[in-house]
Design an enzyme around this catalytic site. Structure first.
Site, PDB file in Angstrom:
ATOM      1  N   VAL A 179      40.189  35.577  31.273  1.00 48.27           N
ATOM      2  CA  VAL A 179      41.136  34.928  32.149  1.00 48.27           C
ATOM      3  C   VAL A 179      40.420  34.624  33.435  1.00 48.27           C
ATOM      4  O   VAL A 179      40.048  35.530  34.146  1.00 48.27           O
ATOM      5  CB  VAL A 179      42.330  35.850  32.433  1.00 48.27           C
ATOM      6  CG1 VAL A 179      43.290  35.187  33.372  1.00 48.27           C
ATOM      7  CG2 VAL A 179      43.009  36.219  31.150  1.00 48.27           C
ATOM      8  N   GLU A 180      40.202  33.348  33.712  1.00 49.91           N
ATOM      9  CA  GLU A 180      39.465  33.051  34.945  1.00 49.91           C
ATOM     10  C   GLU A 180      39.876  31.715  35.511  1.00 49.91           C
ATOM     11  O   GLU A 180      40.082  30.759  34.810  1.00 49.91           O
ATOM     12  CB  GLU A 180      37.961  33.060  34.686  1.00 49.91           C
ATOM     13  CG  GLU A 180      37.193  32.786  35.942  1.00 49.91           C
ATOM     14  CD  GLU A 180      35.767  33.249  35.864  1.00 49.91           C
ATOM     15  OE1 GLU A 180      35.058  33.007  36.840  1.00 49.91           O
ATOM     16  OE2 GLU A 180      35.371  33.818  34.866  1.00 49.91           O
ATOM     17  N   LYS A 225      39.255  40.415  30.433  1.00 45.89           N
ATOM     18  CA  LYS A 225      39.805  39.525  31.450  1.00 45.89           C
ATOM     19  C   LYS A 225      38.682  39.178  32.426  1.00 45.89           C
ATOM     20  O   LYS A 225      37.931  40.056  32.854  1.00 45.89           O
ATOM     21  CB  LYS A 225      40.938  40.205  32.217  1.00 45.89           C
ATOM     22  CG  LYS A 225      42.022  40.813  31.329  1.00 45.89           C
ATOM     23  CD  LYS A 225      42.910  39.754  30.704  1.00 45.89           C
ATOM     24  CE  LYS A 225      44.006  40.406  29.868  1.00 45.89           C
ATOM     25  NZ  LYS A 225      43.555  40.827  28.535  1.00 45.89           N
ATOM     26  N   ASP A 226      38.593  37.924  32.785  1.00 46.44           N
ATOM     27  CA  ASP A 226      37.486  37.492  33.620  1.00 46.44           C
ATOM     28  C   ASP A 226      37.725  37.754  35.105  1.00 46.44           C
ATOM     29  O   ASP A 226      38.733  38.315  35.506  1.00 46.44           O
ATOM     30  CB  ASP A 226      37.178  36.016  33.380  1.00 46.44           C
ATOM     31  CG  ASP A 226      36.117  35.836  32.311  1.00 46.44           C
ATOM     32  OD1 ASP A 226      35.572  36.843  31.844  1.00 46.44           O
ATOM     33  OD2 ASP A 226      35.847  34.679  31.952  1.00 46.44           O
ATOM     34  N   LYS A 227      36.788  37.298  35.891  1.00 47.53           N
ATOM     35  CA  LYS A 227      36.685  37.730  37.279  1.00 47.53           C
ATOM     36  C   LYS A 227      37.725  37.136  38.213  1.00 47.53           C
ATOM     37  O   LYS A 227      38.405  37.858  38.938  1.00 47.53           O
ATOM     38  CB  LYS A 227      35.277  37.403  37.795  1.00 47.53           C
ATOM     39  CG  LYS A 227      35.060  37.796  39.249  1.00 47.53           C
ATOM     40  CD  LYS A 227      33.621  37.508  39.665  1.00 47.53           C
ATOM     41  CE  LYS A 227      33.394  37.905  41.118  1.00 47.53           C
ATOM     42  NZ  LYS A 227      31.989  37.665  41.529  1.00 47.53           N
TER      43      LYS A 227
END
Length: 650
Positions: free
Chosen positions: A4-5, A282-284
């Site tokens: 998710v980013e 989950k991304d940054k």
């Protein structure tokens, strides 16, 4: 990988007459905001809730090694120090990047007129809550620790000095030649000695302790119980049989991806990262909330980390007898703020009603294809063609567009000398794909590119061929919608359980567009029985590939294929338009805000700017950017956004 980013700033359309009235105010706000944050206005747009092949995530998980932290940190510092600050020069470089049409993203399903909005680079405007397999949305709402008589006392965490902890960590990780560490007991009581014994054993798994008299003083001696193996295996005898082996907790993190978070937790707990498990990464660039499980680490130890970690909070602790498994989640719930919207109330209502009732085309988002002039799908196509010289050339050759300075120098050296050693010397960041391939070429030689390419981690290698599959799928779905519109037609595919079947003439009225799936090319899928089935074959023939023979002589690169719904209808869609004056204030409260008792932001009833706050839930393997694209009706590529942003700021 489920990620998710959002690394975006501005989602804008060319200004129409309707936009002109707001243009000056929006321009002033953006310039003011830019001067305060120092952010480059040409950041990439990356919003993805993508769950990739489970094995890829397992590979990624196994590749996190805390001993490599210093190298990773050095790489990150080098990368961070090489940013391009001028938005116009960045826009000029991004002229060579991809647009949506380059990767087959060309259609919309809604009929409303598009409008502009800013999805800020501020990560707090993009919040993700994981949805578990039971449908429960993960929230951080409880910091309490389960009561357990066998937990060590709170004094355990403070009895050791920082110097003692440093020496014990070096002993635990075998960083020096010492075989033991002696800790003097200053206030010699049995209770004090017991606390020190507990502290060493609980904080430094793998170490044993004993008490010795030296020169009339008591010392606690810490030593290795079982050499290197002890670090990887938490002490079995110290865990109560009545307690579940896994501590499950909710991880709230800000501006940090899941892999980085696990590395940080591992470092502070002094354990290997592979004792952690999770359902998806989950991304940054977001605030994310997800469930994590860890093997035989107490909730008490985990809760103690809340006192010393930045951008993390851990809570909702419980003990269970099972880890978490990748892919077991139902999806993610998103809260997204689009600021400085220019759409009328009618436009916004039409857009959001369409998103809720019809949905959006389930395209693979732009981040699937890379950000430079050499798209990842081209490398994937070369792998499938077994053209290894082309693979090597595409990865290493000079390319126009935005890249780090050291990569440019490395590519130039490669083009000039074709010497992997010389090119590698130009590359201070060795962990990138280019560095890994060059190391492979050094090890195996220029005549064994296959083995050299194999040095690259498996998940990165497979990313290329999955990118090609995604490229084909996007193009075919655009053709399908252009040819047949938003209705099921005979020859389409639908799923009966896990099996794809063709929709027949007599059954077509029993299906809608939401039942239709399309295949990612592979050896274990079937294709539509109408024009689009032939279009698949034609596209692969043009790429010198045989759709009837998708097996590769290297098993890793054989594509079995899969099916993917062509239209996704988000669940739990809600929205509101809010007014605001200050671009820096948050427009909603997070889980952490609620726990800390922060009040809702006070917003003016008639502010200078308007924002669209939208919430929706998506299943795994769908891209949030594609939902936002459908609302705004615009190209989400970095190339397009950067050029629009630069024009806007003049």
């Amino acid at each position: 990988m489920e990620t998710v980013e959002m690394n975006s700033v501005s989602l804008k359309r060319p200004r129409s007459e309707d936009d002109v009235a707001n243009a000056d105010e929006i321009k002033r706000q953006k310039i003011s905001e830019k001067s305060k944050t120092g952010n480059d206005s040409g950041q990439s747009i990356e919003a993805v809730t993508e769950q990739t092949d489970k094995s890829l995530l397992e590979d990624t998980k196994n590749e996190i090694v805390p001993n490599e932290e210093s190298e990773e940190q050095e790489d990150e510092e080098l990368e961070d120090s090489d940013e391009d600050g001028d938005p116009e020069s960045f826009a000029d470089m991004m002229k060579h990047g991809l647009t949506e049409s380059d990767v087959g993203i060309t259609k919309f399903v809604s009929s409303h007129k598009g409008f502009s909005g800013i999805l800020k680079e501020r990560y707090s405007d993009f919040v993700v809550h994981e949805i578990g397999k039971d449908g429960r949305v993960s929230h951080l709402d409880d910091f309490s620790v389960p009561v357990d008589d066998e937990d060590p006392s709170e004094e355990t965490f403070t009895v050791l000095s920082d110097e003692d902890k440093q020496r014990l960590e070096e002993l635990q990780l075998l960083k020096n030649k010492e075989t033991s560490v002696a800790i003097e007991v200053i206030e010699d009581t049995k209770e004090k000695r017991t606390v020190i014994h507990q502290a060493v054993k609980s904080l430094f798994p793998g170490l044993e302790t004993k008490t010795e008299d030296r020169d009339g003083k008591k010392y606690i001696i810490a030593y290795h119980a079982a050499g290197k193996k002890a670090l990887a295996n938490p002490r079995k005898h110290s865990w109560p049989k009545s307690r579940g082996n896994y501590c499950h907790f909710v991880l709230y993190k800000e501006n940090k991806d899941t892999m980085d978070a696990i590395n940080v937790l591992s470092k502070f707990l002094r354990v290997k990262p592979n004792i952690f498990s999770y359902m998806g990464t989950k991304d940054k660039r977001a605030i994310t909330v997800q469930e994590i499980a860890v093997l035989r680490i107490t909730a008490q130890r985990l809760a103690h980390l809340n006192k010393c970690l930045m951008n993390f909070k851990l809570g909702n602790f419980s003990y269970k007898n099972h880890p978490l498994k990748l892919g077991e989640l139902q999806g993610n719930h998103f809260t997204v703020v689009l600021r400085n919207i220019t759409g009328t109330d009618d436009q916004i209502e039409q857009a959001m009603h369409s998103l809720r009732e019809i949905g959006f085309i389930n395209y693979y988002g732009m981040q699937r294809f890379g950000t430079t002039a050499v798209p990842t799908y081209q490398i994937g196509r070369a792998i499938l063609q077994n053209n290894w010289n082309e693979v090597m050339d595409l990865i290493l050759k000079p390319r126009p567009g935005a890249e780090k300075g050291y990569l440019v120098k490395c590519r130039e050296e490669w083009a000039k000398t074709k010497d992997p050693a010389a090119a590698l010397k130009k590359l201070p960041v060795k962990r990138c794909v280019e560095g890994q391939l060059l190391r492979g070429l050094l090890q195996y030689g220029m005549k064994n590119i296959i083995s050299a390419f194999g040095i690259i981690p498996r998940n990165n290698r497979l990313m290329y061929i999955h990118s090609y599959q995604s490229y084909v799928w996007n193009n075919m779905v655009s053709k399908r919608i252009e040819e047949y519109g938003l209705r099921a037609v005979p020859g389409d595919l639908t799923l009966k359980g896990a099996t794809a079947v063709h929709i027949e003439d007599g059954d077509v009225d029993n299906y809608t567009i939401h039942d239709v799936v399309m295949p990612l090319p592979g050896f274990d899928v079937i294709y539509p029985k109408h024009k689009i089935g032939e279009a698949y074959k034609e596209m692969l023939v043009a790429d010198n590939l045989d759709i009837n023979n998708m097996r590769h002589k290297i098993r890793d690169y054989s594509l079995s294929g899969a099916y993917r719904k062509i239209i996704i209808r988000p669940q739990n869609v809600n929205w509101e338009v809010v007014a605001y004056d200050d671009p820096r204030i948050p427009l909603f409260t997070t889980d952490l805000d609620k726990l800390e008792g922060k009040p809702l932001p006070v917003l003016p009833t008639d502010g200078k700017f308007r924002a669209l706050k939208m919430e929706f839930s998506l299943p795994p393997s769908t891209y949030a950017t594609m939902a936002i694209r459908e609302v705004l009706k615009m190209d989400t590529s970095i190339k397009n956004q950067t050029q629009l942003n630069t024009t806007w700021l003049r």
